[in-house]
Design an enzyme around this catalytic site. Structure first.
Site, PDB file in Angstrom:
ATOM      1  CD  GLU A 238      16.294  14.079  44.688  1.00  0.00           C
ATOM      2  OE1 GLU A 238      16.639  15.111  44.076  1.00  0.00           O
ATOM      3  OE2 GLU A 238      15.877  13.071  44.121  1.00  0.00           O
TER       4      GLU A 238
ATOM      5  CG  HIS B  30      21.126  17.027  45.826  1.00  0.00           C
ATOM      6  ND1 HIS B  30      19.790  17.011  46.142  1.00  0.00           N
ATOM      7  CD2 HIS B  30      21.190  17.196  44.483  1.00  0.00           C
ATOM      8  CE1 HIS B  30      19.076  17.180  45.028  1.00  0.00           C
ATOM      9  NE2 HIS B  30      19.900  17.291  44.002  1.00  0.00           N
TER      10      HIS B  30
ATOM     11  CG  ASP C 163      16.983  18.777  42.538  1.00  0.00           C
ATOM     12  OD1 ASP C 163      18.206  18.858  42.337  1.00  0.00           O
ATOM     13  OD2 ASP C 163      16.357  17.698  42.525  1.00  0.00           O
TER      14      ASP C 163
ATOM     15  CG  HIS D  51      13.120  16.594  41.523  1.00  0.00           C
ATOM     16  ND1 HIS D  51      14.143  15.806  42.001  1.00  0.00           N
ATOM     17  CD2 HIS D  51      11.956  15.942  41.819  1.00  0.00           C
ATOM     18  CE1 HIS D  51      13.618  14.721  42.570  1.00  0.00           C
ATOM     19  NE2 HIS D  51      12.302  14.776  42.464  1.00  0.00           N
TER      20      HIS D  51
ATOM     21  CD  GLU E 250      13.822  11.751  40.493  1.00  0.00           C
ATOM     22  OE1 GLU E 250      14.160  12.934  40.270  1.00  0.00           O
ATOM     23  OE2 GLU E 250      14.578  10.933  41.029  1.00  0.00           O
TER      24      GLU E 250
ATOM     25  CG  HIS F 133      21.150  12.861  42.384  1.00  0.00           C
ATOM     26  ND1 HIS F 133      20.140  13.793  42.451  1.00  0.00           N
ATOM     27  CD2 HIS F 133      21.377  12.483  43.663  1.00  0.00           C
ATOM     28  CE1 HIS F 133      19.766  13.943  43.705  1.00  0.00           C
ATOM     29  NE2 HIS F 133      20.501  13.162  44.457  1.00  0.00           N
TER      30      HIS F 133
ATOM     31  CD  GLU G 118      21.677  18.158  40.908  1.00  0.00           C
ATOM     32  OE1 GLU G 118      20.478  18.452  40.817  1.00  0.00           O
ATOM     33  OE2 GLU G 118      22.092  17.178  41.562  1.00  0.00           O
TER      34      GLU G 118
HETATM   35 ZN    ZN Z   1      19.398  17.519  42.035  1.00  0.00          ZN
HETATM   36 MN    MN Z   2      16.464  15.790  42.028  1.00  0.00          MN
END
Ligand code: ZN
Ligand code: MN
Length: 257
Positions: A33, A35, A44, A119, A121, A174, A179
């Site tokens: 994904e 970032h 993630d 992650h 989701e 995010h 992170e």
């Molecule tokens: Zn992430």
């Molecule tokens: Mn994520």
């Protein structure tokens, strides 16, 4: 010697760790994904794997191969699916894959499994996979599974140090301070500090639209600024969260160290 990575063991070594030592098996779960321009697509998965390894060292556990793909990125928590590189699974696929792996580990004799999610989701699809696996193995099996999102372990004291100007909430975190700091701690070679954007925090309405509106999401893909990320914050967060997860495992699984 307690080698950590399941994929590096022979079946003979693995059998001994599971049957004789009743090792806890960690399953890190992430995503592929976007970032932002400064962090890699695998963030993630890299972070859930690194944290699982750190905890596994403390509890003499084993780390199974990481789930490197996750459920679809949502605009309000991961930027959404319109970014190149964001490559996602249908929810049912993720649930069924985790169901299969948990059931397989249980068949081999694993009784303590920890699913480490990195992650946002993924959460309910992992929950579904665990629930279906428990149904598959039946109530007479001694399998127990812990599922966690690592950020839920941060203490107020650490959040105050990491976000002196106030915590924006995990959905907007995010590719931001949390992170980026953790990546500076675990994978500094994969962070491009010079490319951190300075967008204002995203401001979403209290509903979703399908198809989604890409214009709701900052063009960089970063939902709140990562400018104040530091390796010191990353080390502080990693140390605290690893100790807290290990304590929760001690509490639930009564392991010897
Ligand atoms: Zn992430
Ligand atoms: Mn994520």
């Amino acid at each position: 010697m307690h080698p950590l990575m399941m994929g590096s063991l022979s079946w003979v070594e693995y059998r001994a760790r599971i049957r004789d030592s009743q090792a806890i098996v960690f399953i890190p779960c992430g995503a592929l994904e976007q970032h932002g321009p400064h962090l890699p697509l695998g963030t993630d998965a890299l972070l859930s794997t690194a944290l699982a390894q750190s905890v596994a060292e403390q509890v003499k556990g084993l780390v199974a191969p990481t789930f490197s793909y996750g459920y679809k990125s949502q605009p309000k928590s991961g930027g959404g699916q319109h970014f190149p590189g964001t490559t996602s699974l249908d929810g049912n696929s993720l649930s069924q894959m985790l169901r299969d792996v948990v059931r397989e580990l249980a068949r081999q004799g694993a009784t303590k499994i920890v699913v480490v999610d990195g992650h946002y989701e993924n959460q309910w699809f992992l929950t579904e996979g665990i629930d279906l696996a428990l149904r598959d193995v039946g109530s007479s099996a001694s399998l127990r599974v812990m599922r966690l999102e690592y950020w839920d372990f941060f203490t107020e004291a650490v959040l105050e140090q990491v976000f002196p100007e106030g915590f924006p909430g995990y959905a907007l975190e995010h590719a931001a301070v949390m992170e980026t700091s953790l990546m500076l701690h675990y994978h500094p070679d994969l962070v491009r500090l010079d490319l951190i954007p300075d967008d204002k925090p995203a401001d979403f309405p209290p509903y979703d639209m399908f198809p989604p509106h890409p214009e709701w999401v900052p063009a960089s893909g970063v939902l709140s600024s990562a400018k104040s990320a530091t390796v010191e914050k990353g080390q502080l967060m990693a140390t605290q969260v690893v100790n807290s997860i290990a304590a929760a495992i001690d509490h639930e699984f009564k392991i010897e160290r």
